[in-house]
Write a protein that holds these residues in place. Sequence first.
Motif, mmCIF file in Angstrom:
data_model
loop_
_atom_site.group_PDB
_atom_site.id
_atom_site.type_symbol
_atom_site.label_atom_id
_atom_site.label_comp_id
_atom_site.label_asym_id
_atom_site.label_seq_id
_atom_site.Cartn_x
_atom_site.Cartn_y
_atom_site.Cartn_z
ATOM 1 N N LEU A 77 0.843 -1.191 0.000
ATOM 2 C CA LEU A 77 0.000 0.000 0.000
ATOM 3 C C LEU A 77 0.874 1.235 0.000
ATOM 4 O O LEU A 77 0.427 2.335 -0.266
ATOM 5 C CB LEU A 77 -0.904 0.006 1.236
ATOM 6 N N ASP A 78 2.128 1.048 0.326
ATOM 7 C CA ASP A 78 3.069 2.157 0.404
ATOM 8 C C ASP A 78 4.413 1.664 -0.128
ATOM 9 O O ASP A 78 4.668 0.453 -0.151
ATOM 10 C CB ASP A 78 3.201 2.601 1.865
ATOM 11 N N LYS A 97 1.792 2.359 -9.240
ATOM 12 C CA LYS A 97 0.578 2.145 -8.441
ATOM 13 C C LYS A 97 -0.263 1.012 -9.011
ATOM 14 O O LYS A 97 -0.808 0.194 -8.261
ATOM 15 C CB LYS A 97 -0.254 3.425 -8.413
ATOM 16 N N ASP A 98 -0.382 0.987 -10.332
ATOM 17 C CA ASP A 98 -1.202 -0.057 -10.956
ATOM 18 C C ASP A 98 -0.593 -1.436 -10.758
ATOM 19 O O ASP A 98 -1.293 -2.408 -10.487
ATOM 20 C CB ASP A 98 -1.359 0.212 -12.456
ATOM 21 N N ALA A 101 -1.264 -2.488 -7.315
ATOM 22 C CA ALA A 101 -2.660 -2.918 -7.160
ATOM 23 C C ALA A 101 -2.795 -4.377 -7.611
ATOM 24 O O ALA A 101 -3.468 -5.183 -6.972
ATOM 25 C CB ALA A 101 -3.584 -2.020 -7.980
ATOM 26 N N ARG A 102 -2.125 -4.717 -8.700
ATOM 27 C CA ARG A 102 -2.200 -6.077 -9.214
ATOM 28 C C ARG A 102 -1.524 -7.064 -8.243
ATOM 29 O O ARG A 102 -2.039 -8.145 -8.012
ATOM 30 C CB ARG A 102 -1.532 -6.133 -10.600
ATOM 31 N N ARG A 104 -1.215 -6.635 -4.993
ATOM 32 C CA ARG A 104 -2.097 -6.771 -3.823
ATOM 33 C C ARG A 104 -3.211 -7.762 -4.127
ATOM 34 O O ARG A 104 -3.591 -8.576 -3.297
ATOM 35 C CB ARG A 104 -2.735 -5.416 -3.474
ATOM 36 N N ASN A 105 -3.703 -7.656 -5.365
ATOM 37 C CA ASN A 105 -4.812 -8.513 -5.761
ATOM 38 C C ASN A 105 -4.416 -9.991 -5.810
ATOM 39 O O ASN A 105 -5.156 -10.857 -5.373
ATOM 40 C CB ASN A 105 -5.322 -8.039 -7.131
ATOM 41 N N TYR A 133 -11.762 -8.036 -9.251
ATOM 42 C CA TYR A 133 -10.658 -7.235 -9.799
ATOM 43 C C TYR A 133 -9.586 -8.105 -10.436
ATOM 44 O O TYR A 133 -8.714 -7.611 -11.129
ATOM 45 C CB TYR A 133 -10.067 -6.339 -8.713
#
Lengths: 283, 405
Positions: A77-78, A97-98, A101-102, A104-105, A133
């Motif tokens: 997240l950071d 960031k993208d 996000a992937r 994290r997913n 997602y």
Amino acid sequence: MMNMAEQILPAAEMERTGGKGEPVIRLENVYKTYDLGEIQVQALRGVSLEVMAGEFVAVMGPSGSGKSTVMNILGCLDRPTKGRYFLDGVDVSGMSKDELARIRNKKLGFVFQQFNLLSRTSALENVELPTVYAGIKPEERTRRAMESLRRVGLADRAGHHPSQLSGGQQQRVAIARGLVNQPAILLADEPTGNLDSRTSIEIMEILQTLNEEQGLTIVLVTHEPDIAQFTKRNLEFRDGKLKRDRLVEERLNAREVLKAMPTAEEEAAEDAGAAGGAGTGAG
Amino acid sequence: MDFMNTFRLALRALARNKMRSALTMLGIVIGVGAVIAVVSIGQGAQYIVQQGIQAMGTNAVFIAAGSNRAGGVRQGYGGVKTLTVDDMNAILAEIPLIKQAAPALTSRQQVVYGDQNWNTAITGTTPNYFDIRTWPVQAGSVFSNEEVDLAANVCVIGTTVARILFGTDDPIGKTMRIGNLPFRVDGVLESKGQNVNGQDQDDVIFAPYTTVQRKISGITWLQFIAASAVSQEASVAAVAPITSLLRERHRIRAGSDDDFMIRTQADIADLQNQTQSTMTMLLGGIASVSLVVGGIGIMNIMLVSVTERTREIGVRMAVGATEKDVRMQFLVEAVTLSMMGGAIGIILGLIGSMLIANLLQWPTLISGKAVVAAVIFSTLVGVIFGYYPAHKAAQLDPIEALRYE
């Protein structure tokens, strides 16, 4: 709760590395500095650590110790200001960031103190959220979400909304959501912070089962030593540095502890204000 | 995340705050509904105007005498003496684009029948005139070409004149007085109602042009020629040859002004198009104002919604929603709001214009273009005013968002 300390899990220490060579998490000399305009806050000052597959780690420390920051970085997240973070062998410290996000997913599951379920949305749909997602087809999503709910013992509550579930059940739905994409790590941020002591141990029982029986790697943030005692390894942070890294010697078995505990009815009968301990006051 | 999913999500989010969603949509509903209703009334009015122009005769070319400068003083139309029946015959003979022509000159006279009298315009012409203007008689007949040659005292009257002078009597075959001369009424023309300028087109009397020239006005020239071309394109194409022919016949030197004026149906259509575009711009202005107001309402509610759902956004981001996913989610929500508003607005607008048509007896014409424009505009409003809140949502920091109380 003092008698919990007597419950020891003998195999804890040898299971520490989970038998695999490659660490799931590797932080290399990570710094995190927050620029608050006039002052700069150094939240992390050179943290290095490794977590192997199959570990169950508690991150501990007082507020301001940097444990939240390290969790945010572990959770993608950071991003670290300096240093490198390898997740499952991949350097994620420089990702966009993208891309994060992937990651994290696909690689991470989150469990929060406030459950963070979507209100007026069924448990099943809440659990499905990460699969949405991930671009998984609807039938497969439902199948996976049901499977995940089964793992936390809530398959029969799939259609219930969060408001129709108890706090413990909500947290189990959140755990199911964390598991649904088969992550490399489950990150739990004070997962028992909003729960009473008995429910807290129930949650720890689920986490222990997932860790021991299914080999799930879990990193948990807590400031309660009692809760940390259910894990296999404790990392203590202070002033942005990793101060202590120790294996839990007298590990508690949540199932055993629960057996020894009075039930909710008995507690009510005793009129014991037993909400102390693991229950309230989490920040 | 695929689109259907996003759309379903948007519908559910909107359904959660039904009252709020409905009120937000109301701005767009009113804007679109009003535009649809007003446009159909406008189109109805335009249709009537078009009918009126059609009534002047299709493919018509009007050549009016006038605009002659004599020592710097221009005389009005019909004020010059150069336009003659010979001119008309020359046009018919030499310009094949023109298939029919009729001469015309007008004089205002007092007319009398029995104890009734009236003042109206007597137009001298030939039977062709009624063909060119597609103006048949409703009773009796039009005077003949023989009667034109003989300069007979016969006439055809409009319904207004018939009503005023004859009341309930049948005017056919009766003798009335125009100026000091008796005329036999041969026919009554069909009613044309008011023209585009609001003049009563039925307050007219037509007689052979020879009769009007010799016996009433005492002149040898014409005030205008009504002609009709073989087609609408021909009516425009004929202007140049008619101009050069008449300039030659009237011996107008190069550089001097024409002593006549030609107007075609196309000129009138142009004028009408101008009116139409002014009208459209006006309506467009009203439409955009109301849609902008509606859009601001949407933006406002979407900003509130983003703030309220900060935690939800944080959770979605934590479990893998990209900025684009979040942006799309809120954008689709805004567009769904505005499009639903647009759809309801169209339905209400159509119902409204039908009610107006029925209750007020106003002509309305439902415009497909306006409906399509309403759909496009309401969608655009959603995109434009939904973008900022959606962007704001997408820019949230997941850590902050998860911590938001």
